[in-house]
Design an enzyme around this catalytic site. Structure first.
Site, mmCIF file in Angstrom:
data_model
loop_
_atom_site.group_PDB
_atom_site.id
_atom_site.type_symbol
_atom_site.label_atom_id
_atom_site.label_comp_id
_atom_site.label_asym_id
_atom_site.label_seq_id
_atom_site.Cartn_x
_atom_site.Cartn_y
_atom_site.Cartn_z
ATOM 1 N N GLY A 48 0.810 -1.211 0.000
ATOM 2 C CA GLY A 48 0.000 0.000 0.000
ATOM 3 C C GLY A 48 0.843 1.261 0.000
ATOM 4 O O GLY A 48 0.554 2.221 -0.713
ATOM 5 N N ARG A 88 7.310 1.890 1.345
ATOM 6 C CA ARG A 88 7.719 0.522 1.671
ATOM 7 C C ARG A 88 8.306 -0.149 0.438
ATOM 8 O O ARG A 88 9.270 -0.906 0.528
ATOM 9 C CB ARG A 88 6.540 -0.295 2.206
ATOM 10 C CG ARG A 88 6.947 -1.707 2.674
ATOM 11 C CD ARG A 88 5.754 -2.495 3.187
ATOM 12 N NE ARG A 88 5.102 -1.777 4.256
ATOM 13 C CZ ARG A 88 3.791 -1.817 4.489
ATOM 14 N NH1 ARG A 88 2.996 -2.538 3.724
ATOM 15 N NH2 ARG A 88 3.271 -1.137 5.495
ATOM 16 N N ARG A 146 1.039 9.818 -9.822
ATOM 17 C CA ARG A 146 0.380 9.991 -8.525
ATOM 18 C C ARG A 146 1.275 9.574 -7.359
ATOM 19 O O ARG A 146 0.792 9.276 -6.269
ATOM 20 C CB ARG A 146 -0.945 9.215 -8.472
ATOM 21 C CG ARG A 146 -1.983 9.694 -9.476
ATOM 22 C CD ARG A 146 -3.200 8.778 -9.498
ATOM 23 N NE ARG A 146 -4.201 9.284 -10.441
ATOM 24 C CZ ARG A 146 -5.335 9.867 -10.080
ATOM 25 N NH1 ARG A 146 -5.634 10.020 -8.797
ATOM 26 N NH2 ARG A 146 -6.197 10.295 -10.997
ATOM 27 N N ARG A 190 0.644 -9.301 -2.534
ATOM 28 C CA ARG A 190 0.492 -8.116 -1.690
ATOM 29 C C ARG A 190 1.198 -8.351 -0.365
ATOM 30 O O ARG A 190 0.988 -9.370 0.303
ATOM 31 C CB ARG A 190 -0.982 -7.817 -1.428
ATOM 32 C CG ARG A 190 -1.197 -6.915 -0.203
ATOM 33 C CD ARG A 190 -2.564 -6.314 -0.092
ATOM 34 N NE ARG A 190 -2.939 -5.982 1.265
ATOM 35 C CZ ARG A 190 -2.439 -4.981 2.006
ATOM 36 N NH1 ARG A 190 -1.495 -4.209 1.496
ATOM 37 N NH2 ARG A 190 -2.859 -4.767 3.233
ATOM 38 N N SER A 203 0.132 -4.449 5.929
ATOM 39 C CA SER A 203 0.043 -4.447 7.384
ATOM 40 C C SER A 203 -1.391 -4.774 7.770
ATOM 41 O O SER A 203 -2.324 -4.554 7.001
ATOM 42 C CB SER A 203 0.452 -3.083 7.952
ATOM 43 O OG SER A 203 -0.384 -2.063 7.424
ATOM 44 N N ASP A 209 -0.398 -3.845 14.405
ATOM 45 C CA ASP A 209 -1.068 -3.453 15.642
ATOM 46 C C ASP A 209 -1.991 -4.585 16.068
ATOM 47 O O ASP A 209 -2.402 -5.408 15.251
ATOM 48 C CB ASP A 209 -1.831 -2.143 15.482
ATOM 49 C CG ASP A 209 -2.834 -2.178 14.353
ATOM 50 O OD1 ASP A 209 -4.033 -2.278 14.637
ATOM 51 O OD2 ASP A 209 -2.416 -2.101 13.178
ATOM 52 N N ARG A 232 6.586 0.493 10.239
ATOM 53 C CA ARG A 232 5.819 -0.256 9.235
ATOM 54 C C ARG A 232 6.515 -0.248 7.886
ATOM 55 O O ARG A 232 6.353 -1.157 7.084
ATOM 56 C CB ARG A 232 4.413 0.339 9.102
ATOM 57 C CG ARG A 232 3.578 0.179 10.360
ATOM 58 C CD ARG A 232 2.238 0.901 10.237
ATOM 59 N NE ARG A 232 1.609 1.040 11.547
ATOM 60 C CZ ARG A 232 0.323 0.808 11.792
ATOM 61 N NH1 ARG A 232 -0.459 0.418 10.814
ATOM 62 N NH2 ARG A 232 -0.165 0.961 12.995
#
Length: 235
Positions: free
Chosen positions: A24, A28, A47, A91, A94, A207, A220
């Site tokens: 996402g 990362r 973008r 994918r 998190s 989390d 993350r």
């Protein structure tokens, strides 16, 4: 008229590998490219959604961001599967654990993905579609976790349309054995099914919704290397 470049991906045909690892957060992806990829070439920054193609241990692979939520991953993975001839998407995300034995840093591998989204309504099915992983990729991911000695669980994840919600009903999902909550995998699996392609979603627990533990945004981005190792074993 060619479908590529698209309004969302600036690549030409051939710029993207058969296998794409997605996250996402594009930062990362940048971290993963810097750590693992040899000879990276930027194929997209439209973008700010970074995408690179290079090699890992001699194998060609692409890495790209997909943004947050089902609409965003739905667009990117649809275009990759249907316009760029991508065969496999992995994918790495998190998730928030709702399982007492799935803790911060553990991996949750999505055999299936429940959802509260209406994304599947577009297929006009006379029932409820159950989005599932590609079994071969799932098995390879489990074998990789076992080989590395990483803590993991395989099962159902919830792809939620809402991060902040008035009524989470987590107890009801817990009662059905759902392991964790994320926001994208069900759309990935539906797009793969419709395109006749392969997909696997796995998440690092960032989390714990029940226990209240959590990682920072920087953690993350930079501490999910176990999940990256497993994803790279699938290319």
């Amino acid at each position: 008229m060619s479908n590529v470049p698209t309004p969302h991906i600036g690549a030409k045909l051939g710029d993207i590998a058969d296998t794409v690892i997605m996250a996402g957060d594009p930062q990362r992806i940048q971290f993963m490219v810097d750590k693992y990829m040899d000879d990276p070439v930027l194929f997209n920054d439209v973008r700010g959604m970074l995408g690179y193609t290079g090699t890992y241990k001699g194998k060609r692979v692409s890495m790209m961001g997909h943004g947050m939520g089902i609409p965003s991953i739905g667009i990117y993975t649809y275009e990759l599967f249907n316009f760029y001839n991508v065969e496999k998407i992995i994918r790495i995300g998190s998730a928030g654990s709702i399982n007492p034995d799935l803790n911060i840093g553990d991996l949750a591998i999505a055999m299936g993905a429940c959802t509260n989204s209406s994304y599947g309504n577009q297929y006009e099915l006379a029932g409820t579609f159950a989005p599932i992983a590609d079994f071969q990729m799932l098995r390879q991911a489990v074998e990789a976790c076992e080989g590395y000695g990483y803590n993991y669980k395989v099962g159902n994840l919830l792809s939620s349309d809402t991060f902040y919600t008035e009524f989470a009903h987590n107890d009801r999902w817990i009662n059905m054995g759902v392991l964790a909550v994320e926001m994208e995998i069900s759309a990935l699996y539906m797009n793969a099914a419709r395109a006749g392609k392969k997909a696997l979603g796995m998440c690092t627990i960032s989390d714990h919704i029940i226990k209240g533990d959590s990682l920072s945004a920087e953690e993350r981005r930079t501490t999910f290397t176990h999940m990256m190792d497993v994803a790279l074993s699938l290319i």
